[in-house]
Motif scaffolding. Structure first.
Motif, PDB file in Angstrom:
ATOM      1  N   LEU A  39       0.824  -1.215   0.000  1.00  0.00           N
ATOM      2  CA  LEU A  39       0.000   0.000   0.000  1.00  0.00           C
ATOM      3  C   LEU A  39       0.857   1.264   0.000  1.00  0.00           C
ATOM      4  CD1 LEU A  39      -2.833  -1.020   2.484  1.00  0.00           C
ATOM      5  CD2 LEU A  39      -3.018  -0.708   0.019  1.00  0.00           C
ATOM      6  N   LYS A  40       1.960   1.235   0.740  1.00  0.00           N
ATOM      7  CA  LYS A  40       2.847   2.387   0.786  1.00  0.00           C
ATOM      8  C   LYS A  40       3.490   2.627  -0.579  1.00  0.00           C
ATOM      9  CE  LYS A  40       6.666   4.281   3.474  1.00  0.00           C
ATOM     10  NZ  LYS A  40       7.610   4.039   4.566  1.00  0.00           N
ATOM     11  N   GLU A  41       3.929   1.563  -1.244  1.00  0.00           N
ATOM     12  CA  GLU A  41       4.533   1.699  -2.568  1.00  0.00           C
ATOM     13  C   GLU A  41       3.510   2.220  -3.581  1.00  0.00           C
ATOM     14  OE1 GLU A  41       6.197  -2.083  -3.513  1.00  0.00           O
ATOM     15  OE2 GLU A  41       7.791  -1.898  -2.024  1.00  0.00           O
ATOM     16  N   GLU A  42       2.262   1.754  -3.475  1.00  0.00           N
ATOM     17  CA  GLU A  42       1.209   2.227  -4.372  1.00  0.00           C
ATOM     18  C   GLU A  42       0.928   3.718  -4.146  1.00  0.00           C
ATOM     19  OE1 GLU A  42      -3.517   1.367  -5.308  1.00  0.00           O
ATOM     20  OE2 GLU A  42      -2.429   0.088  -3.918  1.00  0.00           O
ATOM     21  N   LYS A  43       0.923   4.127  -2.888  1.00  0.00           N
ATOM     22  CA  LYS A  43       0.679   5.530  -2.556  1.00  0.00           C
ATOM     23  C   LYS A  43       1.797   6.414  -3.113  1.00  0.00           C
ATOM     24  CE  LYS A  43      -0.383   8.261   1.577  1.00  0.00           C
ATOM     25  NZ  LYS A  43      -0.474   8.182   3.042  1.00  0.00           N
ATOM     26  N   ILE A  44       3.041   5.979  -2.965  1.00  0.00           N
ATOM     27  CA  ILE A  44       4.169   6.744  -3.486  1.00  0.00           C
ATOM     28  C   ILE A  44       4.107   6.834  -5.002  1.00  0.00           C
ATOM     29  CG2 ILE A  44       6.683   6.681  -3.780  1.00  0.00           C
ATOM     30  CD1 ILE A  44       6.825   5.579  -0.894  1.00  0.00           C
ATOM     31  N   ALA A  45       3.752   5.729  -5.667  1.00  0.00           N
ATOM     32  CA  ALA A  45       3.653   5.734  -7.133  1.00  0.00           C
ATOM     33  C   ALA A  45       2.545   6.662  -7.604  1.00  0.00           C
ATOM     34  CB  ALA A  45       3.411   4.313  -7.636  1.00  0.00           C
TER      35      ALA A  45
END
Length: 108
Positions: A39-45
């Motif tokens: 979820l954190k990686e998706e938010k950053i992307a």
């Protein structure tokens, strides 16, 4: 000898049950960490994908507000001889946009 084995069985059962619960809990923590990381990686992307559009909107807002400031400056300083609208009074040669907030709140 068989008596000591019979006496240790309840203690061993408690130990194995506790160890099993602990191992299962640590497994669940690991799975939760994987989900949180995804979820954190998706938010950053998503943020990095939308950043250019947000920057363009902010640049457009800045240019509109800057033009208003220049018009206001021209109106206020129209009677001052030799005044050049928009020219820096600091003569540093570098133009830096304001970091945040209003351009020049003292004018408004």
């Amino acid at each position: 000898m068989t008596e000591s084995l019979v006496r240790n069985k309840p203690g061993m059962a408690i130990f194995l049950t506790t160890f099993g619960a602990f191992a299962y809990g640590m497994y669940q923590v690991g799975q939760g960490n994987k989900v949180r990381r995804a979820l954190k990686e998706e938010k950053i992307a998503a943020r990095s994908a939308i950043l250019p559009m947000l920057q363009a909107e902010e640049d457009e807002r800045f240019v509109k507000e800057w033009k208003k400031c220049l018009e206001e400056e021209a109106r206020i300083m129209k009677d001052v001889p030799g005044w050049k609208v928009g020219e820096s009074v600091y003569n540093s040669g570098k133009w830096m946009p304001p970091a945040t907030g209003e351009l020049r709140p003292e004018v408004w």
